[in-house]
Design a protein around this motif. Structure first.
Motif, short mmCIF file in Angstrom:
data_model
loop_
_atom_site.label_atom_id
_atom_site.label_comp_id
_atom_site.label_asym_id
_atom_site.label_seq_id
_atom_site.Cartn_x
_atom_site.Cartn_y
_atom_site.Cartn_z
N LEU A 82 0.83 -1.21 0.00
CA LEU A 82 0.00 0.00 0.00
C LEU A 82 0.86 1.26 0.00
O LEU A 82 0.67 2.18 -0.81
N ASP A 83 1.83 1.30 0.89
CA ASP A 83 2.66 2.50 1.01
C ASP A 83 3.58 2.66 -0.20
O ASP A 83 3.95 3.79 -0.54
N GLN A 84 3.93 1.57 -0.83
CA GLN A 84 4.76 1.66 -2.03
C GLN A 84 4.04 2.43 -3.13
O GLN A 84 4.68 3.23 -3.85
N GLN A 85 2.74 2.25 -3.25
CA GLN A 85 1.98 2.99 -4.26
C GLN A 85 1.98 4.48 -3.93
O GLN A 85 2.13 5.33 -4.81
N ARG A 86 1.82 4.79 -2.65
CA ARG A 86 1.85 6.19 -2.23
C ARG A 86 3.21 6.82 -2.54
O ARG A 86 3.27 7.93 -3.09
N VAL A 87 4.27 6.12 -2.21
CA VAL A 87 5.62 6.64 -2.44
C VAL A 87 5.88 6.85 -3.92
O VAL A 87 6.48 7.86 -4.33
#
Length: 246
Positions: A82-87
């Motif tokens: 999930l956070d990889q997409q945000r980054v």
């Protein structure tokens, strides 16, 4: 001096691109996280920000459509994904395509409800990702400079569905992107919401009070907006600034 067997960038680079590629293919075959990351890197290399954005968009759609419950054993892996997409949106797309990044970040925030329904967030780690994303959204909106009225409508929709409190700080951060036109539009939408509720709008006043968290905002008026700035003072955010038009 580090041993040549130490896992660091220099020692791995010394293996050469062909050997490293073979190792990555072998490792990725049994690791979905690495496979997704490699696809993102290849997409950006071949098509730049647009291609990377398309790949991120596909992943956001997959996350939104997923229905399986994520237990505590899989939560860490899920959060990394999930956070990889945000980054990727913030660090790799926003710099060259802020308009695309803004659209993707709105889509990312739309994941909150389905994600909370299927992930145990007892430690608040999922909420932290979305709170950070909301701050990122406001920053990207300033960079992208979208149509102020359209942005105001989207902000209003977000505030209206703020069940998890993720958008509590959105208005404050996004004011520079709204400008005077956007602020006027948002005020109009909020006023319409208050006056259209049954029972004199008491429930809607409570709704916006819960967003603002400050009863003193009820006394703020449009006249207190600085003449030289499109931003409202903090005492007018985000609910009380409409009271002057009622």
């Amino acid at each position: 001096m580090a041993s040549k067997k130490t896992l660091n960038q220099d020692n791995l680079a010394a293996l050469g691109p062909e050997r490293l590629a073979a190792i990555l293919i072998d490792v990725a075959a049994g690791n979905a996280e690495i496979k997704r990351r490699l696809r993102l890197e290849l997409a950006e290399r071949t098509g730049g920000g647009d291609a990377l954005g398309a790949e991120v968009g596909k992943r956001l759609t997959a996350l939104r459509n997923a229905r399986s419950f994520v237990d505590w054993q899989k939560r860490r892996e899920f959060l990394k994904d999930l956070d990889q997409q945000r980054v990727m949106i913030v660090d790799r797309i926003a710099g060259t395509r802020p308009d695309l990044a803004l659209d993707l970040m709105w889509r990312f925030m739309d994941l909150a409800e389905p994600v909370f329904h299927r992930v145990d967030d007892s430690n608040g780690s999922v909420g932290d990702v979305f709170h950070t994303a909301c701050d990122n959204l406001a920053t990207i909106a300033v960079m992208a400079r979208p149509d102020p009225a359209s942005l105001a409508d989207r902000v209003f929709t977000a505030l209206s569905k703020n069940d998890y409190g993720l958008f509590d700080n959105l208005v404050k951060g996004i004011y520079p992107a709204l400008g005077e036109t956007g602020v006027d539009r948002l005020r109009t939408r909020l006023t319409e919401e208050l006056t259209s509720r049954p029972g004199g709008g008491a429930l809607s006043r409570e709704r916006w009070r819960s967003i603002s968290g400050d009863d003193s905002l009820l006394g703020c008026s449009r006249s207190r907006m600085p003449a030289t700035s499109s931003r409202l003072p903090s005492s007018c955010m985000p609910y009380g600034f409409i009271s002057g038009s009622r």
